[in-house]
Design an enzyme around this catalytic site. Structure first.
Site, mmCIF file in Angstrom:
data_model
loop_
_atom_site.group_PDB
_atom_site.id
_atom_site.type_symbol
_atom_site.label_atom_id
_atom_site.label_comp_id
_atom_site.label_asym_id
_atom_site.label_seq_id
_atom_site.Cartn_x
_atom_site.Cartn_y
_atom_site.Cartn_z
ATOM 1 N N LEU A 6 7.956 -2.453 2.101
ATOM 2 C CA LEU A 6 8.349 -1.111 2.516
ATOM 3 C C LEU A 6 7.367 -0.614 3.571
ATOM 4 C CD1 LEU A 6 9.373 0.722 -0.790
ATOM 5 C CD2 LEU A 6 10.834 -0.266 0.960
ATOM 6 N N LEU A 7 7.869 -0.358 4.764
ATOM 7 C CA LEU A 7 7.039 0.154 5.851
ATOM 8 C C LEU A 7 7.372 1.619 6.108
ATOM 9 C CD1 LEU A 7 6.921 -2.597 8.647
ATOM 10 C CD2 LEU A 7 5.201 -2.065 6.917
ATOM 11 N N SER A 8 6.341 2.427 6.270
ATOM 12 C CA SER A 8 6.528 3.854 6.546
ATOM 13 C C SER A 8 6.275 4.203 8.004
ATOM 14 C CB SER A 8 5.573 4.668 5.673
ATOM 15 O OG SER A 8 4.229 4.416 6.055
ATOM 16 N N GLY A 10 3.139 4.011 8.966
ATOM 17 C CA GLY A 10 1.722 4.334 8.875
ATOM 18 C C GLY A 10 0.845 3.096 8.821
ATOM 19 N N VAL A 11 -0.449 3.332 8.844
ATOM 20 C CA VAL A 11 -1.423 2.240 8.861
ATOM 21 C C VAL A 11 -1.432 1.474 7.540
ATOM 22 C CG1 VAL A 11 -3.892 1.700 8.991
ATOM 23 C CG2 VAL A 11 -2.893 3.325 10.591
ATOM 24 N N ASP A 12 -1.367 2.187 6.420
ATOM 25 C CA ASP A 12 -1.516 1.538 5.112
ATOM 26 C C ASP A 12 -0.455 0.469 4.869
ATOM 27 O OD1 ASP A 12 -3.707 3.138 4.580
ATOM 28 O OD2 ASP A 12 -2.542 4.653 3.512
ATOM 29 N N LEU A 33 12.839 3.384 4.747
ATOM 30 C CA LEU A 33 13.777 4.198 3.978
ATOM 31 C C LEU A 33 13.990 5.545 4.653
ATOM 32 C CD1 LEU A 33 12.523 3.506 0.331
ATOM 33 C CD2 LEU A 33 14.041 2.147 1.779
ATOM 34 N N CYS A 100 10.133 10.671 -6.502
ATOM 35 C CA CYS A 100 10.447 9.924 -5.282
ATOM 36 C C CYS A 100 10.121 8.448 -5.495
ATOM 37 C CB CYS A 100 9.653 10.481 -4.103
ATOM 38 S SG CYS A 100 10.042 9.672 -2.532
ATOM 39 N N GLY A 123 2.293 -0.015 0.546
ATOM 40 C CA GLY A 123 0.921 0.342 0.886
ATOM 41 C C GLY A 123 0.308 1.351 -0.051
ATOM 42 N N CYS A 195 3.990 14.020 -0.134
ATOM 43 C CA CYS A 195 4.631 12.827 0.427
ATOM 44 C C CYS A 195 6.124 13.046 0.619
ATOM 45 C CB CYS A 195 4.384 11.641 -0.507
ATOM 46 S SG CYS A 195 5.354 10.177 -0.128
#
Length: 354
Positions: A6-8, A10-12, A33, A100, A123, A195
Site C-alpha cells: 500500500l503506497l500513500s 509519502g516517504v514511509d 487507495l 479506517c 509503512g 490520518c
C-alpha cells in the site's frame, strides 16, 4: 510469494517498498487507495490525492513496479465517515483512524485482493511477530511515531497477512534511506493531524456534515455564561484549543447534548477533576491478557502509557483503574491495552467513574 504494497505517496510507504525489494522479493504490486467523495472535497478542501498519485507513479517508475489505483470511496463513506458522524451527533469523540485501518485498509481492501496475495505490506510504525502461528502486534522501535494504537482493532486473521518493514527503524533512519536512494518524495513533509482526513480540516469536515448551532459556554463551578460556541460536536472532553475566552487557559469538562451547552473550567479547577476509573465496552482482543501484571493503557495516540488494572464485569463491560489520573477521558474514544510493548487490543470508552 506474491506481495501487495500500500503506497500513500509519502516517504514511509515508499521506504517500505524499497525494503521489500532489497530483501529480494520480486512479485510485488503497489496499490493506492482512493477514499474521499468528490462532492465532499469540492466543499471542504483541496483534492488530497492528485499529488499523492504523482508521487506513487514516480516511486513505482523508479523501482519498475506496477501499481493500481483502487476506489474505496463508497465503502469508506459507509464504514468510516458515517460512524464518525453518528458518534459526533451523540456527543462522543470518535476515533476514525482505528476504523479506517480495520474496515478500509485491511477490511474492504482485503476483501478485494486478499485471496490473491500472500502478504500485505504498509509503512505503518508497528511490529508483527509470529511465534508458532501465534501472531502478536507490538510497538515500533520509534515510540513517537508508533501506530499500534490505531491498529488495535485488527483481528488476528488480518494481522497474519500483514508485514510492517519500518517497525525496527526510527523516522530519522527512514529519512536517511530516502535521501540515500534518492526517492522522488524524499523531501515531502510528513502528514499531520488525523490520518483519515488527509489535508481536510477536521472542523470543516464536521461543519459540512452537522452544520453549526449556537450554544452557551458555561463555567462549571459558577454557572456563569462566559461566551458562545457553534455546536457541541466541535468539542471533546479535555479540549483546550479553540476556547477563545480571556482569563484562560480553559478546558472542556462536560457537554450537555440536549441543551447544546459546553461546560469549562480553568486550569486550576480542571486539574482537580482528573479521573482514574472508567468503563469500556465493545472490546477487541488481539490477544487477551493472561493477568493484570505489567498491564498499561493508552487513552489516546501518543507515547504515554499509564499502568492500569482491569476488571471484567457483566455484559462485556470492563472496568479500568489507572494508576494515575487522566484529564481527558472522553466517551467514544478508545482505550488501548498493552503488556510491555505488546498491543493486546482495545475498547471504546463508555463512561467515567471516579
Amino acid at each position: 510469494m506474491k506481495i501487495a504494497v500500500l503506497l500513500s505517496g509519502g516517504v514511509d510507504s515508499s521506504v517500505a517498498l524499497y525494503t521489500m525489494i532489497q530483501k529480494g522479493y520480486k512479485n510485488i504490486k503497489c496499490y493506492y487507495l482512493k477514499i474521499w467523495l468528490e462532492d465532499e472535497l469540492s466543499y471542504i478542501g483541496e483534492c488530497p490525492w492528485e499529488e499523492d498519485i504523482n508521487y506513487v507513479e514516480a516511486v513505482c517508475t523508479k523501482f519498475n513496479v506496477p501499481y493500481e489505483i483502487i476506489s474505496l470511496q463508497d465503502e469508506y463513506y459507509k464504514r468510516v465517515v458515517t460512524y464518525a458522524i453518528e458518534e459526533l451527533k451523540i456527543g462522543n469523540t470518535p476515533s476514525p483512524d482505528i476504523f479506517c485501518n480495520q474496515r478500509i485498509k485491511f477490511g474492504a481492501f482485503f476483501d478485494k485482493i486478499n485471496e490473491h496475495y500472500d502478504l500485505i505490506v504498509t509503512g505503518h510504525y508497528a511490529k508483527i511477530e509470529n511465534k508458532n502461528n501465534h501472531y502478536i502486534l507490538k510497538q515500533a522501535k520509534d515510540k513517537i511515531k508508533d501506530q499500534s494504537y490505531f491498529l488495535s482493532h485488527l483481528s488476528r486473521e488480518q494481522i497474519s497477512k500483514l508485514h510492517f518493514p519500518l517497525g525496527d527503524l526510527l523516522k530519522t533512519e527512514i529519512r536517511q534511506i530516502a535521501h540515500k536512494i534518492d526517492l522522488p518524495n524524499k523531501n515531502r513533509k510528513d502528514s499531520q493531524g488525523i490520518c483519515f482526513l488527509g489535508k481536510i480540516k477536521y472542523d470543516e469536515f464536521i461543519k459540512y456534515h452537522l452544520g453549526e448551532l449556537k450554544g452557551n459556554i458555561i463555567e462549571q463551578e459558577t454557572g456563569k455564561i462566559l461566551g458562545t460556541h457553534n455546536g457541541y460536536w466541535f468539542f471533546t472532553i479535555g479540549q483546550r484549543k479553540g476556547i477563545k475566552l480571556s482569563h484562560g487557559p480553559w478546558f472542556v469538562t462536560e457537554k450537555d447534548i440536549q441543551n447544546n451547552i459546553i461546560y469549562i473550567s480553568n486550569s486550576v479547577n480542571y486539574l482537580a477533576q482528573g479521573k482514574h476509573q472508567f468503563l469500556v465496552h465493545k472490546t477487541n482482543w488481539i490477544n487477551k491478557p493472561v493477568n493484570n501484571i505489567d498491564l498499561s493503557a493508552k487513552i489516546r495516540h501518543g507515547e504515554k502509557k499509564i499502568k492500569c488494572k482491569i476488571e471484567m464485569l457483566k455484559n462485556d463491560i470492563i472496568k479500568v483503574d489507572l494508576e494515575e489520573k487522566d484529564y481527558g477521558i472522553s466517551p467514544g474514544q478508545f482505550c488501548i491495552f498493552y503488556q510491555e510493548d505488546e498491543c493486546l487490543g482495545g475498547a471504546q470508552i463508555l463512561q467515567t467513574l471516579t
